[in-house]
Design a protein around this motif. Structure first.
Motif, short mmCIF file in Angstrom:
data_model
loop_
_atom_site.label_atom_id
_atom_site.label_comp_id
_atom_site.label_asym_id
_atom_site.label_seq_id
_atom_site.Cartn_x
_atom_site.Cartn_y
_atom_site.Cartn_z
N GLN A 143 0.82 -1.21 0.00
CA GLN A 143 0.00 0.00 0.00
C GLN A 143 0.86 1.27 0.00
OE1 GLN A 143 -2.44 0.36 3.49
NE2 GLN A 143 -3.77 1.91 2.58
N ASP A 144 1.91 1.30 0.80
CA ASP A 144 2.72 2.50 0.91
C ASP A 144 3.43 2.84 -0.40
OD1 ASP A 144 1.92 2.70 3.52
OD2 ASP A 144 3.76 1.85 4.36
N ALA A 145 3.96 1.83 -1.07
CA ALA A 145 4.67 2.07 -2.33
C ALA A 145 3.72 2.60 -3.39
CB ALA A 145 5.33 0.77 -2.81
N ASP A 193 2.82 6.22 -2.56
CA ASP A 193 3.91 7.11 -2.97
C ASP A 193 3.90 7.35 -4.48
OD1 ASP A 193 4.75 7.30 -0.36
OD2 ASP A 193 6.36 5.81 -0.56
N ALA A 194 3.37 6.38 -5.22
CA ALA A 194 3.27 6.51 -6.67
C ALA A 194 2.02 7.28 -7.09
CB ALA A 194 3.26 5.13 -7.33
N GLY A 195 1.19 7.66 -6.10
CA GLY A 195 0.02 8.47 -6.40
C GLY A 195 -1.29 7.71 -6.46
N TYR A 196 -1.28 6.46 -5.96
CA TYR A 196 -2.47 5.62 -6.07
C TYR A 196 -2.99 5.16 -4.71
CZ TYR A 196 -1.82 5.34 -11.10
OH TYR A 196 -1.72 5.65 -12.43
N GLY A 223 -4.95 9.43 -7.49
CA GLY A 223 -5.34 10.71 -6.91
C GLY A 223 -6.77 10.78 -6.42
N VAL A 224 -7.39 9.65 -6.17
CA VAL A 224 -8.78 9.63 -5.69
C VAL A 224 -8.92 8.59 -4.58
CG1 VAL A 224 -9.77 10.36 -7.90
CG2 VAL A 224 -9.48 7.91 -7.43
N GLU A 225 -9.95 8.75 -3.79
CA GLU A 225 -10.30 7.75 -2.80
C GLU A 225 -11.36 6.83 -3.39
OE1 GLU A 225 -9.11 6.88 0.18
OE2 GLU A 225 -7.50 8.35 -0.13
N LEU A 226 -11.13 5.56 -3.33
CA LEU A 226 -12.08 4.58 -3.84
C LEU A 226 -13.08 4.20 -2.76
CD1 LEU A 226 -9.42 2.31 -5.54
CD2 LEU A 226 -11.00 3.81 -6.76
N GLN A 227 -14.32 4.02 -3.15
CA GLN A 227 -15.35 3.57 -2.23
C GLN A 227 -15.65 2.10 -2.50
OE1 GLN A 227 -16.55 5.58 0.26
NE2 GLN A 227 -15.03 7.05 -0.51
#
Length: 259
Positions: A44-46, A49-52, A71-75
């Motif tokens: 998750q962290d990597a 850091d890549a923007g996802y 760049g978004v939060e998924l529901q």
């Protein structure tokens, strides 16, 4: 909006390849299959850091599915098929983003066929078809993307005669895929490239990639609400040629929708 599907064949082992591809192509949404990692080992962290951002359902050693959003939060809306919560195999996850529902799936391989694994494949497929039908009823713009482990037609295999008895090409598997399409889903690649030979998978053996001896088994299906907004569909074939890469290449679509 660019939506991709990619069977990574082990997310931690292929993480450098995945991150390189994400940086190169910047898809908005990515469906991943075959994570081969338990829930707590997902990187998750990597990816952050890549923007996802990500939602995922892992499984030790096998299977596992995830959805990434740039760049978004998924529901997350579900992480199993309805009435299939007790299935020990992690094969489906679903999330909503920008008004579009994304279903990511890793359909069972089913080999050897006939046999118990093939019977499981067909049962799972039928449950998936039923769920897909319920999604159509909602009229929500929806994409179903993933490794379907189905070769729909002869056009989708470089040497179809070699796959006649394989679970990916048996009549039952192809009939189930046809049933899914005829219920109202649109095969994006075939809508835009109806006669072109396009592959998403090349075996590691026999120089399959170098000979372009491939299969099209990774699919992106869209609902009618998105079919007219579909502007492009392709496969990043070159990724299959990278060092320590998956035996699949990412497939993707673009839809004319604000992201």
């Amino acid at each position: 909006m660019k939506i991709a599907t990619y069977n990574v064949n082990g997310i931690n082992a292929r993480l450098p390849v995945l991150l390189r591809w994400l940086a190169e192509t910047t898809p908005d949404i990515v469906c991943l299959q075959e994570l081969k990692a338990p829930q707590e080992k997902f990187p998750q962290d990597a990816l952050w850091d890549a923007g996802y951002s990500a939602v995922w359902k892992g499984q030790k050693s096998w299977n596992g599915v995830a959805i990434l959003g740039r760049g978004v939060e998924l529901q997350e809306t579900r992480n199993a098929l309805p009435d299939n919560d007790q299935d020990e195999q992690s094969r489906y996850i679903e999330a909503s983003v920008h008004g579009v529902l994304i279903g990511c799936l890793y359909l069972p391989n089913g080999n050897p066929a006939p046999g118990p694994k093939f019977e499981y494949k067909l049962r799972w497929f039928e449950q998936f078809i039923n769920h897909a039908a319920s999604l159509l009823e909602t009229k929500t713009p929806t994409v179903l993307a993933g490794d379907f482990n189905v070769i729909p037609t002869n056009l989708d295999a470089s040497h179809p005669e070699r796959w006649v008895n394989d679970a990916l090409f048996r009549p039952e598997s192809r009939a189930a895929f046809t049933k899914l399409i005829e219920s109202g889903w649109i095969d994006s690649i075939r809508k835009l490239s109806p006669t072109q030979r396009i592959y998403t998978y090349w075996d590691y053996f026999g120089n399959a990639y170098q000979r372009n001896a491939g299969l099209r088994i990774d699919h992106l299906l869209v609902s009618r609400e998105l079919s007219e907004q579909l502007v492009e569909a392709s496969v990043d074939r070159h990724v299959r040629g990278w060092e320590k890469t998956s035996d699949h290449a990412p497939a993707w679509i673009k839809i004319a929708r604000d992201s």
